[in-house]
Design an enzyme around this catalytic site. Sequence first.
Site, PDB file in Angstrom:
ATOM      1  N   THR A 185       0.854  -1.188   0.000  1.00 12.06           N
ATOM      2  CA  THR A 185       0.000   0.000   0.000  1.00 12.06           C
ATOM      3  C   THR A 185       0.890   1.238   0.000  1.00 12.06           C
ATOM      4  OG1 THR A 185      -0.088   0.115   2.416  1.00 12.06           O
ATOM      5  CG2 THR A 185      -1.747  -1.260   1.312  1.00 12.06           C
ATOM      6  N   LYS A 440     -17.124  16.155   9.206  1.00 12.79           N
ATOM      7  CA  LYS A 440     -18.224  16.058  10.169  1.00 12.79           C
ATOM      8  C   LYS A 440     -18.570  17.462  10.650  1.00 12.79           C
ATOM      9  CE  LYS A 440     -16.634  11.473  11.485  1.00 12.79           C
ATOM     10  NZ  LYS A 440     -16.004  10.627  12.508  1.00 12.79           N
ATOM     11  N   TRP A 445     -22.453  14.309   8.141  1.00 15.34           N
ATOM     12  CA  TRP A 445     -21.335  14.043   7.241  1.00 15.34           C
ATOM     13  C   TRP A 445     -21.475  14.854   5.955  1.00 15.34           C
ATOM     14  CZ3 TRP A 445     -20.489   7.983   7.276  1.00 15.34           C
ATOM     15  CH2 TRP A 445     -19.914   7.626   8.511  1.00 15.34           C
TER      16      TRP A 445
END
Length: 544
Positions: A185, A440, A445
């Site tokens: 990754t 937030k 959201w």
Amino acid sequence: MINAMMNSQLTITSLMKHAERVNGAVEIVSVTADNPRHRYTYREAFARARRLANALVKLGLKPGDTVATFAWNDYRHLEIYYAVSCSGMICHTVNPRLFPEQIEYIVNHGRDQWVFVDATMVPLLEQLQDTMPDVKGFVVMTDSAHMPATSLRNARCYEDLLAAEGDEFEWPELDENTPSALCYTSGTTGNPKGVLYTHRSTLLHCYASIAPDVFGLSVKDVALPIVPMFHVNGWGMVYSAPMTGAKLVMPGPKMGDGETLCALINEEKVTVSAGVPTVWLALLNYLAKTGKTIDSLNRLTVGGAACPFTIFDDFRNKHGVDVQQGWGMTEMNPLGTFNGNVPPAIADLPPEQYDKMRLKQGRPVFGVEIKIVDTDNNELPWDGASAGAVKVRGPWIIAEYYRYDGQTLDDDGWFETGDVACIDEYGYMQITDRLKDVIKSGGEWISSIELENCAVNHPAVAEAAVVGMPHPSWSERPLLLVILQEGESLSREEMLAWFDGKVAKWWIPEDCLFVDSLPHTATGKLSKKDIRETYKDYRWPDIA
């Protein structure tokens, strides 16, 4: 019970043998640092892979050893893919765009024995080789005429290695669960993590990817994989093209060059391609400046980041190219969902609704189970409105990270992707944010991705990023960062007014800053972590 069917092993070796026998005359075209247009066939490629396998044995490598590559998309890299994996070794593709300390970490963590390096990347490894004490030597991927003078220890010339070997090699009989490839990754938080693919996971992923409702590759296609082979096995196209007999066109170090891509598409009659949004923007800009066309290209896949509407619309209306979108991640080999062919119920929607559906990340590919859950891990309905954390499981999805002590799966055996999404009644998933990037505000959201997509649809905007910044009244509010197109001008007020009627009013960014550049990760995604660090001292203009 009697087993009524044969139990053949799903291995990359079986794919290679099939491609050589059935599709052996099909062409592979490459751009390399030492040859602007190299041509040969699958049959010739796999004969050279056998030569390389013999050379690997002479270098002292054995099954289970890890071999690293620092290389672009070209024919030599393809040969390494097959020679290493089919010999029972592990092909570790390293992203050269990572930070030096990340490269040092993953080469050592991956226990790489030998490194194959493109000639253009030799200077990078000359600087890093002392941090890689276990690497026994380096093979420069070129011929003797172009072999650079180098301080790399135990350096060998790729073509000289192959020239010393015969093209007969007895491939070992491998169990399908034998590891075949290793990819790390990008390490946006902490050290990169290794994902170890197997022959079985690779073959199953390949079968899924060639389905008509996914990449839909066939012997009629000419495929141009622009997504790097060092990034999640190039989305598997270097396996699926040989499996189906599609001609391969590989752009080498020119994968981000609009002029080269246009020439390859037109001269080689490319029909299908795959890459990240920045690549497609570069091609569109080149086509707009030159007035050239790409008549043979009929479809392309966008992945790695959400597809801006401008890419979808320009390719469709100006060039007659169908833009398809895929979603996945390194831990998923990478395919998870795909938005390609649409069912009749979607095709009959009004144009505006149809476009919104085509910009979603698509439906789960068979083999991948997906669910979305709330903060209490309760599964949420597929109603197109409920948004939650995305979890996946399936035969080509990671079970555990390579040499990692932490927990990879949840207690129920699902992998949490880190994405937030909603899924509609047709099964179409729409990523609304990363869990770590979601804004937030006032307990609700806000999707930074949706705001970014809205911003880049403005004709004066080249690129945009949205991050949540602390706010005394609302916990967080969105801050918009914009790079303007060359020669364009726009005021803060004009930019923020663009959002009116396009998103909920309380979603509209609180402020807009015009910048010259934005940081990206090694895989081309916006680096929100770096943006937040850069603007950590930012203060809202209306707050004292």
